[in-house]
Design an enzyme around this catalytic site. Structure first.
Site, mmCIF file in Angstrom:
data_model
loop_
_atom_site.group_PDB
_atom_site.id
_atom_site.type_symbol
_atom_site.label_atom_id
_atom_site.label_comp_id
_atom_site.label_asym_id
_atom_site.label_seq_id
_atom_site.Cartn_x
_atom_site.Cartn_y
_atom_site.Cartn_z
ATOM 1 C CG ASP A 139 -125.418 -82.103 -10.291
ATOM 2 O OD1 ASP A 139 -124.744 -81.088 -10.549
ATOM 3 O OD2 ASP A 139 -124.902 -83.222 -10.132
ATOM 4 C CG ASP A 152 -123.828 -83.375 -14.401
ATOM 5 O OD1 ASP A 152 -123.803 -83.578 -15.629
ATOM 6 O OD2 ASP A 152 -123.067 -83.941 -13.597
ATOM 7 N NE ARG A 159 -114.602 -86.595 -12.738
ATOM 8 C CZ ARG A 159 -115.648 -85.814 -13.029
ATOM 9 N NH1 ARG A 159 -116.082 -84.946 -12.143
ATOM 10 N NH2 ARG A 159 -116.284 -85.906 -14.186
ATOM 11 N N GLY A 209 -115.850 -82.109 -13.978
ATOM 12 C CA GLY A 209 -116.190 -82.134 -15.405
ATOM 13 C C GLY A 209 -116.219 -80.720 -15.958
ATOM 14 C CB THR A 233 -121.450 -79.126 -13.365
ATOM 15 O OG1 THR A 233 -121.950 -80.397 -13.814
ATOM 16 C CG2 THR A 233 -122.470 -78.556 -12.392
ATOM 17 C CG ASP A 277 -122.499 -81.583 -5.825
ATOM 18 O OD1 ASP A 277 -122.060 -81.899 -6.939
ATOM 19 O OD2 ASP A 277 -123.212 -82.346 -5.141
ATOM 20 N NE ARG A 290 -120.631 -86.962 -11.617
ATOM 21 C CZ ARG A 290 -119.345 -87.304 -11.600
ATOM 22 N NH1 ARG A 290 -118.939 -88.232 -10.788
ATOM 23 N NH2 ARG A 290 -118.481 -86.710 -12.367
HETATM 24 O O1 F6P Z 1 -120.319 -83.970 -13.990
HETATM 25 C C1 F6P Z 1 -120.215 -83.830 -15.351
HETATM 26 C C2 F6P Z 1 -120.174 -85.184 -16.035
HETATM 27 O O2 F6P Z 1 -120.057 -84.970 -17.427
HETATM 28 C C3 F6P Z 1 -121.362 -86.103 -15.729
HETATM 29 O O3 F6P Z 1 -122.504 -85.768 -16.463
HETATM 30 C C4 F6P Z 1 -120.773 -87.440 -16.060
HETATM 31 O O4 F6P Z 1 -121.410 -88.478 -15.313
HETATM 32 C C5 F6P Z 1 -119.350 -87.309 -15.619
HETATM 33 O O5 F6P Z 1 -119.051 -85.929 -15.610
HETATM 34 C C6 F6P Z 1 -118.357 -88.020 -16.489
HETATM 35 O O6 F6P Z 1 -117.106 -87.890 -15.920
HETATM 36 P P1 F6P Z 1 -115.756 -88.270 -16.644
HETATM 37 O O7 F6P Z 1 -115.447 -87.191 -17.637
HETATM 38 O O8 F6P Z 1 -114.766 -88.318 -15.542
HETATM 39 O O9 F6P Z 1 -115.976 -89.567 -17.341
#
Ligand code: F6P
Length: 329
Positions: free
Chosen positions: A131, A129, A73, A12, A127, A104, A173
């Protein structure tokens, strides 16, 4: 001796990733190191999609959200063949080191390549998050909080006007960092995080009682519940519907979503990104390998990449206790 490094942004995207790229490129240039940017995260390594990054390419990007080298990803990296292929690209381009800006999950990708790659690997935590273990804050978190706050403050206006109950779903997440921080700063009446335990349909009573008590004490007024994503099995809209029928009052849900990932990074993120991007390159020159460049108590430091996702980073226990106390009073 490091002469060439590869850099990529993965997972992300987060506001401040561009600032980290800029700092890494400028620091590398000061050490006469060439920088190759891989596009679309680790996919750029697998598909050999790269571009040279010179100081002039990173001019005036410090204020931009997103990432100039794109992010993604990459499932293929977690296969043996994918990891070998990524290492082959790094060897073919004669890269002495790889710098990954991500969370991570991205660092796990880096660790998958490590057995096949002869060069050094370093991570920079990026990120929204927050986390990632081994750093107080990740790049993008501070901006995401301000973005969420701006939205919740606006929701408060309309919630006040209608004296309504609103459920605002924030990202994270599996972590309640964003929900707790933005919820506290917005003065939310209730905050629901995965850290408080999974919310089951039969746990509705625990949410309803404080709402009824607040209405008894203050009369009808706006009530904001900040809900971290993945807190309720059917999602926040389903939770709002369940509360509506249980309370007999209309509850509205607002899913903030990817708005939280965009926007110009706030000052704190630009400074953190600049510090960690520069520190990561300096540490590569000093020989660092399989480490993450983090910051704890304003001190830049190295933390083993393999440990960044090992433990669940704890959300502030003081704020958790205080929030739960005022929500149930
Ligand atoms: O890890 C960052 C994040 O924005 C999380 O908060 C969220 O769950 C996820 O990515 C969403 O991913 P995507 O953009 O693949 O929907």
């Amino acid at each position: 001796m490091i002469k060439r490094i590869g850099i990529l942004t993965s997972g992300g995207d987060a506001p401040g990733m561009n600032a980290a790229i800029r700092a890494a490129v400028l620091t590398a240039a000061a050490h006469n190191i060439d920088v190759i940017g891989f596009r679309h995260g680790f996919n750029g390594l697998l598909e050999d999609d790269s571009q040279t990054l010179l100081p002039q390419h990173v001019q005036h990007i410090i204020q931009q959200g997103g990432t100039i080298i794109k992010s993604a990803r990459c499932k293929a990296l977690h296969t043996d063949a994918g990891a070998r292929q990524a290492a082959d690209t790094l060897h073919r381009l004669q890269l002495d080191a790889l710098l990954i800006i991500g969370g991570d999950g991205s660092f796990r990708g880096a660790l998958a390549i490590a057995p096949y790659y002869r060069g050094q690997i370093i991570g920079v935590p990026g990120t929204i998050d927050n986390d990632v273990d081994g750093t107080d804050f990740t790049i993008g978190f501070a901006t995401a909080i301000d973005t969420a706050l701006d939205a919740i403050d606006k929701i408060r206006d309309t919630a006040d006007a209608f004296e309504r109950i609103f459920l605002v779903e924030l990202m994270g997440r599996h972590s309640g960092y964003i929900a707790l921080s933005a919820g506290i700063a917005a003065g939310a009446e209730q905050i629901i995080c995965p850290e408080f335990g999974a919310l089951q349909a039969n746990a509705l009573k625990t949410l309803i009682t404080p709402i009824q008590r607040a209405q008894l004490l203050r009369g009808k007024s706006s009530y904001i519940m900040v809900v971290a994503e993945n807190s309720y099995p059917g999602g926040t809209t389903a939770l709002a519907e369940a509360l509506s029928s249980a309370l007999g009052i209309e509850c509205r849900a607002c899913i903030l979503g990817h708005i939280q990932r965009g926007g110009s990074p706030v000052g704190a993120d630009r400074i953190l990104a600049t510090k960690l991007g520069a520190f990561a390159v300096e540490q590569l020159v000093a020989g660092a390998h399989l480490m993450m460049a983090g910051e704890i108590n304003q001190q830049a430091l190295l933390y083993p990449l393999a440990q960044t996702g090992e433990r669940k980073k704890q959300i502030d226990p003081f704020l958790v206790r205080w929030q739960q106390q005022i929500a149930s009073d």
